[in-house]
Design a protein around this motif. Structure first.
Motif, PDB file in Angstrom:
ATOM      1  N   HIS A  97       0.897  -1.109   0.050  1.00 51.09           N
ATOM      2  CA  HIS A  97      -0.030   0.076   0.027  1.00 51.09           C
ATOM      3  C   HIS A  97       0.610   1.353  -0.027  1.00 51.09           C
ATOM      4  CE1 HIS A  97      -2.930   2.847   1.699  1.00 51.09           C
ATOM      5  NE2 HIS A  97      -3.567   2.492   0.857  1.00 51.09           N
ATOM      6  N   PHE A  98       0.817   1.888  -1.104  1.00 53.29           N
ATOM      7  CA  PHE A  98       1.807   3.066  -1.362  1.00 53.29           C
ATOM      8  C   PHE A  98       3.275   2.489  -1.056  1.00 53.29           C
ATOM      9  CE2 PHE A  98      -2.152   5.261  -0.654  1.00 53.29           C
ATOM     10  CZ  PHE A  98      -2.085   6.393  -1.666  1.00 53.29           C
ATOM     11  N   SER A  99       4.070   3.330  -1.539  1.00 58.83           N
ATOM     12  CA  SER A  99       5.459   3.005  -1.484  1.00 58.83           C
ATOM     13  C   SER A  99       6.184   3.193  -0.065  1.00 58.83           C
ATOM     14  CB  SER A  99       6.459   4.101  -2.235  1.00 58.83           C
ATOM     15  OG  SER A  99       6.197   5.384  -1.799  1.00 58.83           O
ATOM     16  N   ASP A 100       5.277   3.872   0.881  1.00 62.92           N
ATOM     17  CA  ASP A 100       6.059   3.925   2.161  1.00 62.92           C
ATOM     18  C   ASP A 100       5.331   2.880   3.284  1.00 62.92           C
ATOM     19  OD1 ASP A 100       6.467   7.316   1.471  1.00 62.92           O
ATOM     20  OD2 ASP A 100       8.086   5.813   2.125  1.00 62.92           O
ATOM     21  N   TYR A 101       4.132   2.421   2.836  1.00 60.97           N
ATOM     22  CA  TYR A 101       3.589   1.387   3.596  1.00 60.97           C
ATOM     23  C   TYR A 101       4.165   0.024   3.574  1.00 60.97           C
ATOM     24  CZ  TYR A 101      -0.055   4.775   4.817  1.00 60.97           C
ATOM     25  OH  TYR A 101      -0.590   6.118   5.342  1.00 60.97           O
ATOM     26  N   ASN A 102       5.300  -0.442   3.791  1.00 63.20           N
ATOM     27  CA  ASN A 102       5.884  -1.707   3.423  1.00 63.20           C
ATOM     28  C   ASN A 102       5.469  -2.474   4.428  1.00 63.20           C
ATOM     29  OD1 ASN A 102       7.496  -0.940   5.733  1.00 63.20           O
ATOM     30  ND2 ASN A 102       9.545  -1.032   4.653  1.00 63.20           N
ATOM     31  N   ASP A 103       4.733  -2.496   5.624  1.00 60.26           N
ATOM     32  CA  ASP A 103       4.178  -3.167   6.434  1.00 60.26           C
ATOM     33  C   ASP A 103       2.954  -3.803   6.042  1.00 60.26           C
ATOM     34  OD1 ASP A 103       5.832  -3.676   8.423  1.00 60.26           O
ATOM     35  OD2 ASP A 103       4.762  -2.844   9.951  1.00 60.26           O
ATOM     36  N   ILE A 104       2.337  -3.274   4.947  1.00 60.15           N
ATOM     37  CA  ILE A 104       1.047  -3.598   4.246  1.00 60.15           C
ATOM     38  C   ILE A 104       1.330  -4.119   2.909  1.00 60.15           C
ATOM     39  CG2 ILE A 104      -1.312  -3.249   4.027  1.00 60.15           C
ATOM     40  CD1 ILE A 104      -1.033  -0.711   5.910  1.00 60.15           C
ATOM     41  N   VAL A 105       1.689  -5.312   2.862  1.00 62.02           N
ATOM     42  CA  VAL A 105       2.181  -6.007   1.610  1.00 62.02           C
ATOM     43  C   VAL A 105       1.577  -7.430   1.174  1.00 62.02           C
ATOM     44  CG1 VAL A 105       4.059  -6.717   2.596  1.00 62.02           C
ATOM     45  CG2 VAL A 105       4.294  -6.424   0.077  1.00 62.02           C
ATOM     46  N   ILE A 106       1.208  -7.637   0.149  1.00 65.10           N
ATOM     47  CA  ILE A 106       0.566  -9.074  -0.605  1.00 65.10           C
ATOM     48  C   ILE A 106       1.324  -9.667  -1.625  1.00 65.10           C
ATOM     49  CG2 ILE A 106      -1.509  -8.740   0.878  1.00 65.10           C
ATOM     50  CD1 ILE A 106      -2.748  -7.985  -1.768  1.00 65.10           C
ATOM     51  N   CYS A 107       1.499 -10.549  -1.739  1.00 58.05           N
ATOM     52  CA  CYS A 107       1.925 -11.418  -2.719  1.00 58.05           C
ATOM     53  C   CYS A 107       1.378 -12.427  -3.522  1.00 58.05           C
ATOM     54  CB  CYS A 107       3.603 -11.994  -2.346  1.00 58.05           C
ATOM     55  SG  CYS A 107       4.684 -10.956  -1.432  1.00 58.05           S
ATOM     56  N   ASP A 108       1.540 -12.628  -4.891  1.00 64.33           N
ATOM     57  CA  ASP A 108       0.842 -13.609  -5.511  1.00 64.33           C
ATOM     58  C   ASP A 108      -0.617 -13.852  -5.312  1.00 64.33           C
ATOM     59  OD1 ASP A 108       3.350 -13.892  -6.399  1.00 64.33           O
ATOM     60  OD2 ASP A 108       3.883 -15.670  -5.152  1.00 64.33           O
ATOM     61  N   PHE A 109      -1.442 -12.695  -5.613  1.00 64.97           N
ATOM     62  CA  PHE A 109      -2.679 -12.746  -5.334  1.00 64.97           C
ATOM     63  C   PHE A 109      -3.858 -12.538  -6.648  1.00 64.97           C
ATOM     64  CE2 PHE A 109      -1.059  -8.464  -4.870  1.00 64.97           C
ATOM     65  CZ  PHE A 109      -1.654  -7.643  -5.604  1.00 64.97           C
ATOM     66  N   TYR A 110      -4.558 -13.217  -7.065  1.00 67.03           N
ATOM     67  CA  TYR A 110      -5.005 -13.626  -8.223  1.00 67.03           C
ATOM     68  C   TYR A 110      -6.682 -13.276  -8.265  1.00 67.03           C
ATOM     69  CZ  TYR A 110      -0.322 -15.402  -8.835  1.00 67.03           C
ATOM     70  OH  TYR A 110       0.788 -15.245  -8.968  1.00 67.03           O
ATOM     71  N   ASN A 111      -7.288 -12.794  -7.101  1.00 65.45           N
ATOM     72  CA  ASN A 111      -8.942 -12.806  -7.213  1.00 65.45           C
ATOM     73  C   ASN A 111      -9.101 -11.571  -6.436  1.00 65.45           C
ATOM     74  OD1 ASN A 111      -9.899 -15.344  -8.308  1.00 65.45           O
ATOM     75  ND2 ASN A 111      -8.549 -16.011  -6.813  1.00 65.45           N
TER      76      ASN A 111
END
Length: 238
Positions: A177-191
């Motif tokens: 979430h935004f470039s500075d919110y590196n604590d809010i991150v998800i990977c490989d999501f397709y739905n």
């Protein structure tokens, strides 16, 4: 006896987190039923996607039926006194992504954020970069214990991503979430749907080891809590 009380407290907090996730997921499903597939949702100039599509589905679950969002000063004060990672706390207090908060009947205090995701610049020259740029999502932070203690990231404060437009098929990678919110991150999501921060990257759940983040469990541990069946397991960085 103290250890039994502590374990019981963990179970209660985990159950509260699971309950909130269930409420939010149901709101997302209802919003799609009333407004069509999430990939087609668009916000207007006055409202975020959360306000326009999801918040109406939660109105029946608000603690105060006559109140929408709390004043931003009340929300910011709660964040200011909570134990969060430095970037999450400071960016939420200063960036325009902050949209206020509201409280559900169960006591959960919800902080929805403006939609916006960032992907790493190292992907810009790859063939799938155009697909990545089309991702649309918004971060969300919740204190499942309301104004009660501990008010700490990874204990009673968790992060989720509301995904409207996911990665295209066979595209791998992460978005935060935004470039500075590196604590809010998800990977490989397709739905489209609701994803816990740390989804697809459970190994990134850890406590900070330097500076102002020392000893603070990061938001990406939300994904570990979910993947472990909504239990704070022995290897959870409590």
């Amino acid at each position: 006896m103290p250890s039994l009380i502590a374990e019981h407290r963990k179970k209660v907090l985990a159950a509260q987190a699971k309950h909130f996730y269930s409420i939010l997921s149901q709101a997302f499903s209802n919003a799609e039923f009333h407004n069509g597939d999430a990939i087609f949702w668009e916000s207007d100039s006055e409202k975020t996607i959360f306000e326009q599509y999801l918040f109406p589905e939660l109105k029946g679950k608000l603690k105060d039926k006559d109140t929408a969002y709390w004043g931003t000063n009340t929300c910011k004060e709660h964040l200011r006194t909570s134990k969060l990672s430095y970037k999450v706390r400071e960016q939420m207090l200063t960036m325009s992504a902050f949209k206020g908060c509201f409280q559900l009947a169960g006591g959960e205090v919800v902080f929805p954020l403006k939609e916006g995701v960032s992907t790493s610049t190292q992907w810009e020259d790859t063939p799938d970069y155009e697909y990545r740029k089309k991702v649309k999502a918004a971060g969300l932070i919740v204190d499942v214990n309301g104004l009660k203690k501990p008010n700490e990231s990874g204990k009673d404060i968790f992060a989720f991503m509301v995904v409207m437009k996911p990665f295209g098929k066979n595209i791998t990678g992460c978005a935060n979430h935004f470039s500075d919110y590196n604590d809010i991150v998800i990977c490989d999501f397709y739905n489209p749907g609701i994803y816990p921060s740390g989804y697809g990257s459970v190994s990134s759940c850890q406590k900070g080891t330097s500076g102002l983040n020392t000893g603070i469990t990061n938001m990406r541990c939300t994904g570990k809590l979910v993947s472990d069946g909504w239990e704070f397991t022995k290897d959870y960085p409590w």
